[in-house]
Design a protein around this motif. Structure first.
Motif, mmCIF file in Angstrom:
data_model
loop_
_atom_site.group_PDB
_atom_site.id
_atom_site.type_symbol
_atom_site.label_atom_id
_atom_site.label_comp_id
_atom_site.label_asym_id
_atom_site.label_seq_id
_atom_site.Cartn_x
_atom_site.Cartn_y
_atom_site.Cartn_z
ATOM 1 N N THR A 29 0.851 -1.188 0.000
ATOM 2 C CA THR A 29 0.000 0.000 0.000
ATOM 3 C C THR A 29 0.887 1.238 0.000
ATOM 4 O O THR A 29 1.864 1.310 0.752
ATOM 5 N N LEU A 31 0.657 5.298 0.622
ATOM 6 C CA LEU A 31 -0.163 6.369 1.193
ATOM 7 C C LEU A 31 0.556 7.704 1.048
ATOM 8 O O LEU A 31 1.738 7.820 1.386
ATOM 9 N N VAL A 142 -0.381 -1.730 8.073
ATOM 10 C CA VAL A 142 -1.009 -0.416 7.931
ATOM 11 C C VAL A 142 -1.614 0.022 9.257
ATOM 12 O O VAL A 142 -1.499 1.191 9.664
ATOM 13 N N ASP A 143 -2.246 -0.906 9.957
ATOM 14 C CA ASP A 143 -2.822 -0.573 11.262
ATOM 15 C C ASP A 143 -1.736 -0.133 12.239
ATOM 16 O O ASP A 143 -1.951 0.766 13.059
ATOM 17 N N ARG A 144 -0.564 -0.780 12.134
ATOM 18 C CA ARG A 144 0.544 -0.419 13.025
ATOM 19 C C ARG A 144 1.063 0.982 12.727
ATOM 20 O O ARG A 144 1.472 1.719 13.630
ATOM 21 N N ARG A 146 -0.808 3.376 11.211
ATOM 22 C CA ARG A 146 -1.885 4.367 11.181
ATOM 23 C C ARG A 146 -1.831 5.368 12.341
ATOM 24 O O ARG A 146 -2.069 6.570 12.132
ATOM 25 N N PRO A 147 -1.525 4.958 13.578
ATOM 26 C CA PRO A 147 -1.468 5.954 14.662
ATOM 27 C C PRO A 147 -0.439 7.049 14.424
ATOM 28 O O PRO A 147 -0.527 8.114 15.039
ATOM 29 N N TYR A 149 -0.167 8.885 11.921
ATOM 30 C CA TYR A 149 -0.710 10.055 11.223
ATOM 31 C C TYR A 149 -2.188 10.309 11.504
ATOM 32 O O TYR A 149 -2.627 11.465 11.471
ATOM 33 N N GLU A 150 -2.977 9.272 11.829
ATOM 34 C CA GLU A 150 -4.422 9.476 11.932
ATOM 35 C C GLU A 150 -4.814 10.336 13.119
ATOM 36 O O GLU A 150 -5.845 11.006 13.083
ATOM 37 N N ARG A 151 -4.025 10.325 14.176
ATOM 38 C CA ARG A 151 -4.389 11.096 15.372
ATOM 39 C C ARG A 151 -3.737 12.463 15.392
ATOM 40 O O ARG A 151 -3.684 13.120 16.425
ATOM 41 N N ALA A 157 -4.169 12.356 5.161
ATOM 42 C CA ALA A 157 -3.961 11.354 4.111
ATOM 43 C C ALA A 157 -4.774 11.770 2.890
ATOM 44 O O ALA A 157 -5.991 11.956 2.984
ATOM 45 N N ARG A 160 -4.281 7.063 -1.809
ATOM 46 C CA ARG A 160 -3.883 5.711 -1.442
ATOM 47 C C ARG A 160 -3.937 4.812 -2.674
ATOM 48 O O ARG A 160 -4.848 4.915 -3.492
#
Length: 444
Positions: A29, A31, A142-144, A146-147, A149-151, A157, A160
Motif C-alpha cells: 500500500t 499512502l 497499515v494498522d501499526r 496508522r497511529p 498520522y491518523e491522530r 492522508a 492511497r
C-alpha cells in the motif's frame, strides 16, 4: 571531500525498504500524506521512526512485513528544514518529478496535467509504503503505522494505492516481473546476475563511497547519511491494446509469443532470449539462480538473440560498450501490480484502471533514474537507432517502429501505439532512522 572506505553499512540505521527484496508473493500500500501543521509533521516523523523497520531486521518477528517512510522536498520544507540544507540535496529532487516531466517523456497523455490529484503537486509531502506477504499481514502493517498520522489533525492522508504481486510474479502484460536486481556491497543480499560484480554501497545509500569513489551527502550529515532517493511512479497499462497489437502483427499464437519476447527481451515465463533464443523455457524462467545470469556483448553484440532496443536491454545493457558506463546507471527497481487483471484472451478494454506502481531506489537521481529514462528508454542513439523509444514504456504517437534483427532480413514492427501512460509520481528521500528522529526534534 575525503571519503572513508573502511566503514561498513550501518544496516540498523537504513530503512529496510532501501535494500531488502520484497517477498514473493506480496501485497503493498502506498499512502500520500500532506503536512498542514509543522508541529504535527514533526510528531509524524518521531512516530514513524518507531514504525519503520531497519535493513538489519531481515529476520525480525515481523518477518517479511515492513513500513517505509519517504519525504519529498516540499515535505522537508513543511517540516521546517532550512533552505541552506535543502540546497544540498540533488537538484532533480528539489525540482520534483512534475517539473522534470518533459525531459522524462511524460508528455501528451502522460503529462502532469492529467495526473491523479494530488500527485505531482506541492501537496505531496510524505509517502508511506507498507509491504507484506499477504493482505492480512499488510492490513496489520497499515494498522501499526496508522497511529503515526491518523491522530494528528495537522497531517492529512490524501491518496492511497493498494497493490499486490501475483504468485506467478507476473504483471498485467503477462511477463514475470522482479527478475533483475543488483548486489550491493555490505548488504548481505546477493544479486540476481552471478556475472555482475557487487556495486559499491554508495550507489544506493548516501554517505558511502560509490563506483567513482565519491560521496555527496545532503547536509547536515545526520539528515543525509544512510538515506537514499526513491522514485515513485504510477503507470497505467493498456493491456487490451497490447494484446491486440501482438495478435494483429503475428502469424499465429507461436509467433505472437515470439514478438512479445523480442519486445521485452524475455519470454513471459521470465526465461531470457539470451539463454533461450528459439523457444520459451519455463523451468529456466522459474529459476532465480539461472534466469538472469547472462551478458550481451560477448555472445550477442548485434542483437540477433536479444534486440538492442528491447525493454530489458535498454534498462540494463550489462556488458555492452554504450554511452555511459553501465555500472554508474544501475538502480534497484521494484514493481507492484494494481487494479484487476484483464481476463485471459480478452482483447477489448473493460474500462478498469490497471497497471504498475514502480519504485526506483538509488543515491544519484541524475545519473541513475533520469539518465536511464532519458538516454536509454526514450532514445536509441546509444545503440545506433536514432530516437527510437522503448517499445513497451515509450511515449509515442503511433508512428514509431521496432526493429528485430534477423537473418537474412530484419523484421520491423510498425506503428507501435502507446501501451503505458504515467498517472503520477514523485521524487522522494528515504531518511535514515536517525534522520527521522532528527526531523522530529527540529526547532523553529
Amino acid at each position: 571531500m575525503s571519503v572513508r572506505t573502511d566503514v561498513p553499512l550501518e544496516l540498523d540505521d537504513i530503512q529496510r525498504g532501501v535494500l531488502s527484496p520484497r517477498p514473493t508473493p506480496y501485497a503493498a500500500t502506498y499512502l500520500v500524506l500532506r503536512i498542514d501543521d509543522r508541529g504535527d509533521g514533526r510528531e509524524l516523523m518521531r512516530r514513524a521512526s518507531t514504525a519503520v523497520t531497519s535493513a538489519a531486521d531481515s529476520v525480525s518477528p515481523l518477518g517479511e512485513t515492513w513500513v517505509s517512510v519517504a519525504v519529498t522536498c516540499r515535505g522537508l520544507e513543511a517540516l521546517g528544514v532550512p533552505r541552506s540544507s535543502l540546497d544540498t540535496f540533488a537538484w532533480e529532487f528539489r525540482q520534483g518529478m512534475a517539473a522534470r516531466a518533459e525531459a522524462l517523456g511524460d508528455v501528451g497523455a502522460s503529462s502532469p496535467r492529467h495526473w491523479e490529484a494530488p500527485l505531482g503537486s506541492r501537496d505531496v509531502h510524505v509517502v508511506l509504503t507498507a509491504v507484506a506477504p499477504d493482505p492480512a499481514h499488510l492490513a496489520a502493517a497499515v494498522d501499526r503505522a496508522r497511529p503515526a498520522y491518523e491522530r494528528l489533525s495537522g497531517v492529512t492522508a490524501t491518496w492511497r494505492q493498494d497493490c499486490y504481486a501475483l504468485p506467478t510474479e507476473t504483471e498485467h502484460f503477462g511477463y514475470r516481473d522482479g527478475v533483475s536486481h543488483p548486489a550491493v556491497e555490505g548488504s548481505g543480499i546477493p544479486g540476481s546476475n552471478q556475472l555482475e560484480v557487487p556495486l559499491k554501497a554508495g550507489e544506493f545509500v548516501v554517505g558511502y563511497p560509490d563506483e567513482i569513489g565519491g560521496s555527496r551527502t545532503p547536509q547536515p550529515t545526520v539528515l543525509g547519511r544512510n538515506g537514499s532517493y526513491a522514485v515513485f511512479r504510477k503507470l497505467h497499462q493498456d493491456v487490451a491494446g497490447f494484446r491486440r497489437y501482438l495478435k494483429d502483427n503475428s502469424t499465429g499464437p507461436q509467433d505472437e509469443e515470439l514478438i512479445a519476447a523480442k519486445i521485452m527481451g524475455r519470454w513471459r515465463s521470465g526465461a531470457p532470449l539470451a539463454l533461450a533464443p528459439h523457444a520459451d523455457d519455463p523451468a529456466l524462467g522459474a529459476d532465480p539462480h539461472r534466469r538472469n545470469t547472462f551478458l550481451y556483448e560477448s555472445d550477442d553484440p548485434l542483437g540477433f538473440r536479444t534486440p538492442g532496443g528491447c525493454h530489458i536491454r535498454r534498462a540494463n545493457p550489462r556488458d555492452a560498450a554504450v554511452a555511459g558506463e553501465v555500472r554508474l546507471h544501475r538502480m534497484i527497481r521494484r514493481g507492484a501490480v494494481y487494479g484487476p487483471p484483464l481476463p485471459e484472451g480478452v482483447l477489448e478494454d473493460d474500462g478498469a484502471d490497471r497497471g504498475l506502481m514502480f519504485a526506483f531506489i538509488g543515491a544519484h537521481l541524475g545519473r541513475q533514474f533520469e539518465f536511464v529514462q532519458t538516454q536509454w528508454m526514450n532514445d536509441g542513439v546509444f545503440f545506433g537507432a536514432n530516437n527510437a523509444q522503448d517499445p513497451v514504456t515509450g511515449t509515442r504517437d503511433g508512428s514509431a517502429d521496432f526493429t528485430i534483427p534477423r537473418r537474412p532480413l530484419r523484421r520491423r514492427l510498425v506503428s507501435l501505439p502507446q501501451f503505458v501512460v504515467t498517472r503520477g509520481g514523485e521524487y522522494c528521500f528515504l531518511p535514515s532512522l536517525t534522520a527521522l528522529r532528527w526531523l522530529g526534534d527540529l526547532d523553529d
